[in-house]
Design an enzyme around this catalytic site. Structure first.
Site, PDB file in Angstrom:
ATOM      1  N   ILE A 188      18.077   8.796  74.705  1.00  0.00           N
ATOM      2  CA  ILE A 188      18.816   8.323  76.005  1.00  0.00           C
ATOM      3  C   ILE A 188      18.939   9.146  76.857  1.00  0.00           C
ATOM      4  O   ILE A 188      19.530   8.764  78.328  1.00  0.00           O
ATOM      5  CB  ILE A 188      20.359   7.866  75.443  1.00  0.00           C
ATOM      6  CG1 ILE A 188      21.147   8.554  74.740  1.00  0.00           C
ATOM      7  CG2 ILE A 188      20.349   6.396  74.809  1.00  0.00           C
ATOM      8  CD1 ILE A 188      22.392   8.456  74.417  1.00  0.00           C
ATOM      9  N   GLY A 226      17.965  16.590  79.356  1.00  0.00           N
ATOM     10  CA  GLY A 226      18.548  17.246  80.188  1.00  0.00           C
ATOM     11  C   GLY A 226      17.631  18.656  80.208  1.00  0.00           C
ATOM     12  O   GLY A 226      16.672  18.520  79.447  1.00  0.00           O
ATOM     13  N   GLY A 227      18.339  19.598  80.941  1.00  0.00           N
ATOM     14  CA  GLY A 227      17.348  20.983  81.024  1.00  0.00           C
ATOM     15  C   GLY A 227      17.278  21.500  79.641  1.00  0.00           C
ATOM     16  O   GLY A 227      16.468  22.238  79.539  1.00  0.00           O
ATOM     17  N   GLY A 264      18.009  20.183  76.846  1.00  0.00           N
ATOM     18  CA  GLY A 264      17.946  19.279  75.583  1.00  0.00           C
ATOM     19  C   GLY A 264      17.659  18.000  75.579  1.00  0.00           C
ATOM     20  O   GLY A 264      17.563  17.451  76.831  1.00  0.00           O
ATOM     21  N   VAL A 310      18.676  13.955  74.440  1.00  0.00           N
ATOM     22  CA  VAL A 310      20.045  13.416  74.241  1.00  0.00           C
ATOM     23  C   VAL A 310      19.797  11.721  73.279  1.00  0.00           C
ATOM     24  O   VAL A 310      18.979  11.275  73.936  1.00  0.00           O
ATOM     25  CB  VAL A 310      20.968  12.955  75.000  1.00  0.00           C
ATOM     26  CG1 VAL A 310      22.107  12.429  74.480  1.00  0.00           C
ATOM     27  CG2 VAL A 310      21.313  14.433  75.631  1.00  0.00           C
ATOM     28  N   LYS A 338      22.962  15.681  70.736  1.00  0.00           N
ATOM     29  CA  LYS A 338      22.069  16.442  71.761  1.00  0.00           C
ATOM     30  C   LYS A 338      21.387  17.590  70.957  1.00  0.00           C
ATOM     31  O   LYS A 338      21.932  18.204  70.189  1.00  0.00           O
ATOM     32  CB  LYS A 338      22.958  17.011  72.635  1.00  0.00           C
ATOM     33  CG  LYS A 338      22.396  17.870  73.857  1.00  0.00           C
ATOM     34  CD  LYS A 338      23.369  18.207  74.934  1.00  0.00           C
ATOM     35  CE  LYS A 338      22.698  18.871  76.215  1.00  0.00           C
ATOM     36  NZ  LYS A 338      23.801  19.184  77.162  1.00  0.00           N
ATOM     37  N   ASP A 396      27.356  21.150  86.908  1.00  0.00           N
ATOM     38  CA  ASP A 396      26.320  20.582  87.319  1.00  0.00           C
ATOM     39  C   ASP A 396      26.764  19.034  87.554  1.00  0.00           C
ATOM     40  O   ASP A 396      26.532  18.123  86.719  1.00  0.00           O
ATOM     41  CB  ASP A 396      25.259  20.422  86.023  1.00  0.00           C
ATOM     42  CG  ASP A 396      23.910  19.750  86.315  1.00  0.00           C
ATOM     43  OD1 ASP A 396      23.819  19.490  87.413  1.00  0.00           O
ATOM     44  OD2 ASP A 396      23.341  19.333  85.309  1.00  0.00           O
TER      45      ASP A 396
END
Lengths: 202, 912
Positions: free
Chosen positions: B97, B100-101, B103, B105, B122, B213
């Site tokens: 789904i 990210g930088g 990992g 998810v 994650k 972030d």
């Protein structure tokens, strides 16, 4: 391992009943609660550490929550819930300290396993930054002798993962008091385990 | 014996008492409150432990429960069959789904069917497993474990899968990114959703976590309309106002290289300081939620940077490109609601997205409060409360009057320039005249007439008379004052006002005595003629007090001001500009009397009084208050805070003052440069040498434009710049600046002036540290001679010059000579009762070390113990030199096997 090891439904009812009784003032209920919770936590933790659960969990907090879900009727009102955690915190501490001792014995004795470099490092100077849980247990006992409430707050926070609000409720003190208690306790423990070497060199 | 319970209670009280104070003031607090050495030692150990970032308890639990590499699991063969989309612990991964930088998810569910629950898992991205990333995930877990908030996605647990890959399981939020969700919502609902986000971020900040972030895709809103903040993947704990992270930003940068020391960030939402890779504070999150707010209310992004540009370019453009107010962006996009954004919301977004962190909201809470103010139609802090905003408002309203004064001034200055002795004086005159003409204009409704009269006064002074000869500003003003006296009969009120103005000119020219006379003269007219609550006589009284402070009579000033204040309360009331000025001046006097605490309190009062009058003047349309005066109070407050060790606050205020004066007075105005110099000193004090050097270079350049190169300010700046440069290892340039400072001092003063010796001493120390012992010795001897000459042989500073000579002998290995000299220094200091100082501590310390080397343990211990005591008091327990003294003392006591040794040396048990 076999999934059937989860407590029977009757045990769920039992813990819930005991919690209610204890809350109503029945001291014996408390005594009976402890072994039930201990067994469950011990089982969960052991399972985890043997790698059978593929590392289910890293947090005693999560272990306690898991035990809660297994042991207690979910319809229990919040006060009962908080009481469960209040009991479980102390129990969790015992479970973990026992585990740590067992592990230390295994490490020291036996000698089947050749010592790796990592093991040597652990015994070296770095050791003070990574204290063993059994050392922390002693520290907590010392703190308890001085100030039982603070030791209890630490238990609730670290071994049952209660929030400061929940701790405040269990101990019947205000939340800022909890925060102050925890801060002093943490500094005290930290200093007990690894005395501050005067000013840092930075 | 004191019961252990009582002792514990005292310990607890003192511990929290100390923690309530800024670190710099704790040691003084303990000195005052705790005289018992054992208790004090315990307290210091506790405070030192409190400062540690590691939590031994959490670490021990982690160590126990984290299956370490050596506990290889029997099921590993089976587990290695797992695909990435397989099982993580008791969870089955369902679908990817997010990415990210750090990992990936996944959505997952429990396989044992025990609980019906879906979670988000994650995992560190495949192929990216590295110590650093595992550490990141671990730190995210630790961060999240401490955050419990209805608007933050909860952590359930975490672990390592059968192949040792760490993962986290978290609350799964089935929702839309907040910007998408808001599209269909009316504005009020958007704002209330945004307030929930603020509450989450504010909660994280209270727990000392910076998210770093924040962007719409990290804020999901569930179907029930509950916003959840996600992804603390690059969050970091904040300590002492700075973020710490395992990778300190360094100048090398390529975010794709994988080795980039600069932490990841999202360009379109990153703050300028984040893009520049600078240390971050919670202000970075405030900027980012400002951008989110911009987006939510206008439907548009404030800018689009994309991720292609390199960080340098991004940082640069964030700092320099102006951002359109959201209302304009919305209008351009054809949004019918754009008008509702004008004013409050534009201002709120603008404040949150200020380029300078100091100009943003102080906390997320303040931002949220302002949005609530807006929703409830109350005045918004972003617009109303900022004095700089008010000041610019003020100037805009009085543009006509101010520019009239400026034109006048131009003519005046040019006229004078031709006849002045030096450009330096012309500058000083221009600046002083400028300020006071402006004051004049502000204080007086009939400003045009006033200016005319001012010109007349100069005419009376008859510049023609001076034709062909050199006339100084000073003479010009003296003549004007004489002329004024003649004109008194014509218009006594005008004459009194001019007396006031010229008094200020004298004050600024460094003649407080003459100033005082003029202020008092103006008072004799005003007292009978103006009503008791008129602001002018009250101002004159404040000014009289100020002249007293300038003449070194601060005690007298306090006395006078206290009477004035009583009278003000009796005759006028509890507010007004007059009261603000009296309060401010009393603060200045207290500051001079070394009472920064009271002073700070007074400046705060003055500021709030000024603010109140600014408020009421805005409605009354009167023009009595200058925002420059408020800035002065802020500046003074910052100086007081500096002395109190409240450095953060001081710095923030100085920044504001600087910004404001730059805007209102220009960057070369002496007041602006003074603020800059204070900031530089602060940076030096806090060990930010790079910044200090940069600031001092600016200060120096500006002083030189204003005063020319021959001014004491320039010498001070040179010396301080050299200190910063020395710390930075720029030794050549440091030495050059020190030499320049000495030369300048020699030009400015007669040879025997103490400042000359001080500059020489600084040079001597430097040369000494560079191990040029012969040169150092020569310089110390010069210092010694000059101090003997100017201060007398018995003066403690003479002893300090000797200390320098002793140090040189020590460095050369001439220990007997050194010992003898140290003993002389100590004898001299003790004779002049100056032995309880930080300088003396070094003499004791050095002598102690010498004796230690010589195995004279008993005396060494005595000397070192004296040194340690002084160092703890003056340098603080944390200072590296204090630590060294403590170590040396412990060594002595061990040798003496003093029974007290174990206690004193307790801190050193780790050493052999």
């Amino acid at each position: 391992m076999e999934r059937q090891a989860t407590p029977a439904v009757s045990s769920t009812g039992e813990v819930t009943r005991l919690l209610k009784n204890w809350h109503a003032g029945d001291r014996e209920a408390f005594e009976q609660l402890i072994p039930l919770i201990y067994d469950e936590l011990r089982r969960l933790a052991g399972k985890h550490l043997r790698g059978e659960s593929s590392a289910l969990t890293l947090q005693p907090t999560a272990l306690v929550h898991e035990a809660y879900l297994r042991l207690v009727d979910l319809r229990l009102e919040w006060r009962g819930r908080v009481h469960f955690f209040a009991v479980a915190a102390g129990v969790m501490r015992r479970v973990l300290v026992d585990l740590a001792r067992t592990r230390n014995r295994e490490k020291r004795g036996g000698g089947q396993r050749p010592q790796s470099l990592a093991d040597l490092d652990l015994a070296g100077p770095d050791r003070r930054d990574r204290p063993d849980l059994s050392v922390i247990d002693q520290a907590l006992n010392q703190l308890e002798a001085r100030d039982a409430r603070k030791a209890r707050a630490v238990e609730l926070r670290y071994f049952a993962g209660l929030t400061n609000d929940e701790i405040a409720r269990v101990l019947d003190i205000s939340r800022p008091t909890v925060e102050r208690d925890l801060r002093l306790a943490k500094a005290w423990l930290s200093n007990f385990i690894a005395p501050a070497e005067g000013p840092a060199d930075s | 014996m004191e019961s252990s319970a009582r002792r514990w209670a005292r310990l607890e009280r003192l511990f929290h008492g100390a923690l309530d104070l800024p670190e710099a003031r704790r040691s003084a607090y303990l000195d005052r409150e705790c005289s018992e050495p054992a208790l004090r030692a315990d307290l210091e150990a506790l405070l030192a432990s409190d400062r540690r970032t590691t939590d031994p308890l959490a670490t021990a639990i982690d160590d126990l429960l984290l299956p370490s590499g050596d506990s290889s699991t029997p099921t590993s063969t089976e587990a290695s069959e797992d695909s990435v989309l397989g099982q993580k612990g008791p969870y089955r991964l369902l679908e990817k789904i997010g990415q990210g930088g750090l990992g990936t998810v996944y959505l997952a569910e429990r396989v044992d069917g025990q609980f019906q629950r879906q979670v988000a898992i994650k995992v560190v991205r495949r192929g990216l497993m590295s110590e650093g990333l595992i550490e990141d995930l671990r730190s995210e877990r630790q961060i999240l474990a401490h955050l419990e908030h209805p608007n933050i996605a909860r952590l359930y647990d975490g672990g390592t899968d059968s192949r040792g890959r760490p993962f986290l399981t978290m609350e799964y939020v089935d929702g839309l990114a907040i910007d998408l969700f808001c599209r269909t919502l009316p504005q009020e609902k958007r704002l209330s959703l945004f307030l929930d986000v603020c509450s989450a971020v504010s909660y994280a900040h209270r727990n000392l976590i910076i998210h770093r972030d924040i962007k719409p895709s990290n804020i999901l809103v569930s179907a029930e309309g509950i916003a959840k903040l996600l992804d603390f993947g690059i969050a970091s704990p904040v300590t002492a106002g700075r973020s710490i992270r395992h990778n300190d930003p360094e100048p090398s940068l390529n975010p794709l290289a994988g080795q980039d020391p600069r932490p990841a960030f999202t360009p379109d939402y990153a703050s300028p300081e984040q893009a520049a890779g600078e240390p971050l504070t919670t202000a970075t999150d405030i900027y980012s939620i400002g951008v989110v707010l911009y987006r939510l209310i206008s439907g548009q992004p404030p800018y689009l940077l994309g991720s292609t540009a390199d960080p340098e370019t991004i940082a640069e453009s964030l700092r320099t490109s102006p951002v359109e107010p959201p209302s304009i962006a919305a209008r351009k996009a054809g949004q019918p609601t754009w008008k509702t954004l004008r004013g409050d919301l534009d201002a709120i977004v603008g404040k949150a997205m200020s380029v300078q962190p100091q100009q943003r909201y102080g906390s997320v809470q303040e931002l949220a409060d302002d949005i609530r103010n807006h929703l409830q139609n109350r005045p918004v802090a972003a617009r109303a409360n900022r004095w700089s905003y008010r000041a610019s408002k003020f100037l805009r309203r009085h543009r006509a009057a101010v520019s009239a004064a400026t034109v006048m001034l131009g003519a005046l200055a040019f006229g004078l320039l031709a006849t002045l002795q030096s450009q330096q004086q012309a500058q000083a005159a221009r600046i002083t005249a400028e300020r006071h003409l402006a004051d004049l204009t502000r204080e007086q409704k009939r400003s045009d007439r006033m200016i005319e009269s001012f010109v007349d006064t100069f005419r009376l002074a008859d510049p023609g008379e001076a034709r062909g000869e050199t006339i100084t500003v000073r003479e010009l003003i003296d003549r004007s004052v004489q002329g004024m006296t003649t004109a008194q009969s014509v218009d006594p009120e005008l004459s009194a006002r001019l007396a006031l103005t010229f008094g200020k000119v004298y004050l600024n020219l460094g003649s407080p005595g003459q100033a005082q006379e003029l202020f008092e003269r103006s008072l004799t007219y005003f007292e009978p003629h103006l009503s008791a609550d008129h602001s002018i006589p009250w101002q004159a009284r404040s000014l009289v007090a100020e002249t007293l402070v300038d003449q070194g009579k601060s005690d007298q000033a306090v006395e006078q001001l206290e009477q004035d204040l009583l009278r003000y309360h009796r005759e006028v009331g509890t507010n007004g500009i007059g009261l603000a000025r009296l309060t401010h001046t009393l603060g200045v006097a207290k500051l001079h009397l070394d009472d920064p605490k009271t002073a700070a309190q007074l400046f705060r009062q003055a500021i709030s009084l000024y603010d109140d009058t600014l408020d009421s003047r805005v409605t009354q349309g009167s023009t009595a208050t200058s925002s420059l005066e408020v800035a002065e109070s802020h500046h003074r407050l910052a100086q007081a805070l500096l002395r109190l060790g409240e450095l953060e606050d001081a710095e923030q205020r100085l920044q504001q003052v600087l910004e404001f004066r730059r805007h209102e007075l220009g960057s070369t105005h002496p007041s602006t440069v003074t603020a800059l110099g204070d900031l530089a000193a602060l940076a030096l004090y806090r060990g930010r040498d790079e910044q200090a050097a940069e600031l001092y270079e600016q200060v120096l350049a500006r002083h030189r434009t204003v005063f020319g190169s021959h001014h004491p300010h320039v010498a001070v700046a040179l010396q301080n710049l050299a200190t910063a440069e020395k710390h930075l290892g720029r030794l050549d340039s440091a030495k050059q600046h020190l030499v320049e400072a000495v030369a300048l001092r020699r030009q400015l003063h007669h040879e025997a002036h103490p400042a000359v010796a001080d500059a020489l001493y600084a040079l001597a120390r430097f040369v000494h540290q560079q191990r040029n012992f012969d040169e150092a010795e020569l310089l110390y001897q010069q210092v010694l001679e000059q101090r003997r000459l100017s201060l007398g042989d018995q003066h403690p500073r003479v002893a300090l010059a000797l200390l320098g000579l002793a140090d040189v002998e020590w460095s050369r290995g001439q220990l007997q000579n050194a010992e003898q000299l140290y003993r002389q220094v100590i004898a001299r200091l003790e004779a002049s009762s100056s032995h309880r100082t930080v300088d003396a501590s070094f003499a004791y310390y050095q002598l102690g070390l010498l004796l230690l080397r010589d195995h004279r343990w008993q005396e060494a211990a005595e000397r070192l113990s004296t040194a340690l005591q002084l160092m703890q008091q003056y340098l603080g327990v944390d200072h590296p030199t204090t630590a060294k003294a403590r170590e040396a003392l412990a060594q002595c006591r061990d040798r003496l096997s003093d029974p007290a040794a174990s206690e004193a040396g307790r801190a050193d048990t780790g050493d052999q």
